[in-house]
Design a protein around this motif. Structure first.
Motif, mmCIF file in Angstrom:
data_model
loop_
_atom_site.group_PDB
_atom_site.id
_atom_site.type_symbol
_atom_site.label_atom_id
_atom_site.label_comp_id
_atom_site.label_asym_id
_atom_site.label_seq_id
_atom_site.Cartn_x
_atom_site.Cartn_y
_atom_site.Cartn_z
ATOM 1 N N GLU A 74 0.764 -1.227 -0.132
ATOM 2 C CA GLU A 74 0.073 -0.100 -0.046
ATOM 3 C C GLU A 74 0.687 1.148 0.084
ATOM 4 O O GLU A 74 1.545 1.706 0.625
ATOM 5 C CB GLU A 74 -0.946 0.046 1.334
ATOM 6 C CG GLU A 74 -1.543 -1.442 1.363
ATOM 7 C CD GLU A 74 -2.764 -1.585 2.526
ATOM 8 O OE1 GLU A 74 -2.892 -0.503 3.105
ATOM 9 O OE2 GLU A 74 -2.821 -2.473 2.890
ATOM 10 N N THR A 94 -5.839 -1.100 7.559
ATOM 11 C CA THR A 94 -6.118 -2.117 6.572
ATOM 12 C C THR A 94 -6.160 -3.312 7.348
ATOM 13 O O THR A 94 -5.567 -3.726 8.181
ATOM 14 C CB THR A 94 -5.409 -2.119 5.491
ATOM 15 O OG1 THR A 94 -5.578 -3.022 4.483
ATOM 16 C CG2 THR A 94 -3.742 -2.547 6.173
ATOM 17 N N THR A 127 -10.033 -1.576 4.160
ATOM 18 C CA THR A 127 -9.167 -0.323 4.213
ATOM 19 C C THR A 127 -9.769 0.896 4.358
ATOM 20 O O THR A 127 -10.855 1.025 3.382
ATOM 21 C CB THR A 127 -8.355 -0.490 3.030
ATOM 22 O OG1 THR A 127 -7.608 -1.932 3.068
ATOM 23 C CG2 THR A 127 -7.322 0.562 2.871
ATOM 24 N N LEU A 143 -2.823 0.428 -4.470
ATOM 25 C CA LEU A 143 -2.727 -0.801 -3.791
ATOM 26 C C LEU A 143 -2.573 -2.082 -4.642
ATOM 27 O O LEU A 143 -3.086 -2.064 -5.613
ATOM 28 C CB LEU A 143 -4.334 -1.001 -3.272
ATOM 29 C CG LEU A 143 -4.877 -0.173 -2.360
ATOM 30 C CD1 LEU A 143 -6.204 -0.460 -2.004
ATOM 31 C CD2 LEU A 143 -3.978 0.304 -1.024
#
Length: 230
Positions: A74, A94, A127, A143
């Motif tokens: 991420e 997340t 998330t 992502l």
């Protein structure tokens, strides 16, 4: 001269092909309704739920057989650094592929080993960005699903496996554009939709449906609640 130019062009084409990153198709991103989100897609999040979260409305689905170690990279380098009277605020959380965790900088979510016993593996990545109230901002996060080697060791006669650090495959990548403005609290359907979409036991393990006792229920608006089923 023409031969030299032709050779250079061929070498350049070869280098470009070699440098291209093949997308591993073990997992896919989907929306909350199960529709596949293509690699490279850009999605925009504008709505904010009742808990002050801007929820990324994505799930991950395993579509190829085999045991794999997986995590999500991420990139949140553009996330605004915000403060209020109590200090630094604006968390990013997340729960992809494992336990929930907060990321203060670019990095990986919790890694997990998923095998074929997890039939129909299709889970919410859970998330969200929690912006400081009134600190309006617009930024993007990326992502990407990534696969890792699996480490094995023996202890007390048992084989214990864990996700390693060597990347063995690069899965789909999406860009999330987050727009927090004065209108955010009134846009999008995330706030109003209280439909249950995931069930978990108290250990945080996903279960196929509600079980007798206390369950953790994930709603379509991104909210997580505890509910007792008889």
């Amino acid at each position: 001269m023409k031969k030299i130019f032709t050779l250079f062009a061929a070498l350049l084409a070869l280098a470009t092909t070699a440098g291209a990153q093949e997308v591993d198709q073990t997992f896919q991103f989907t929306d909350l309704q199960g529709n596949v989100v293509a690699d490279g897609a850009v999605i925009t999040v504008q709505g904010i739920n009742e808990e002050g979260q801007m929820v990324v409305p994505l799930k991950v689905k395993k579509v190829k057989e085999g045991k794999v170690a997986v995590g999500m990279y991420e990139n949140i380098d553009e996330k605004p650094v915000e403060y209020d009277e109590y200090g630094k605020v604006g968390d990013w959380q997340t729960c992809a592929f494992g336990n929930c965790m907060y990321l203060s900088e670019t990095g990986y979510s919790s890694k997990s080993i998923v095998d074929d016993s997890d039939e129909g593996y299709h889970v919410d990545i859970q998330t969200e960005w929690m912006p400081a109230k009134g600190k309006y901002a617009e930024w993007t996060a990326t992502l990407q699903i990534q696969l890792f080697n699996i480490n094995s060791r023996t202890a007390f006669g048992r084989t214990i496996e864990s996700a390693g650090d060597e990347i063995v495959g690069y899965g789909p990548k999406v860009t999330v554009r987050l727009v927090y403005s004065a209108q955010s609290s009134s846009v999008g359907s995330l706030k109003a939709d209280n439909t249950p979409v995931e069930y978990y036991n108290l250990c945080g393990e996903r279960i196929p449906g509600p079980k007798k006792g206390l369950n953790i229920v994930r709603l379509a608006n991104g909210k997580t609640v505890k509910k007792l089923f008889n």
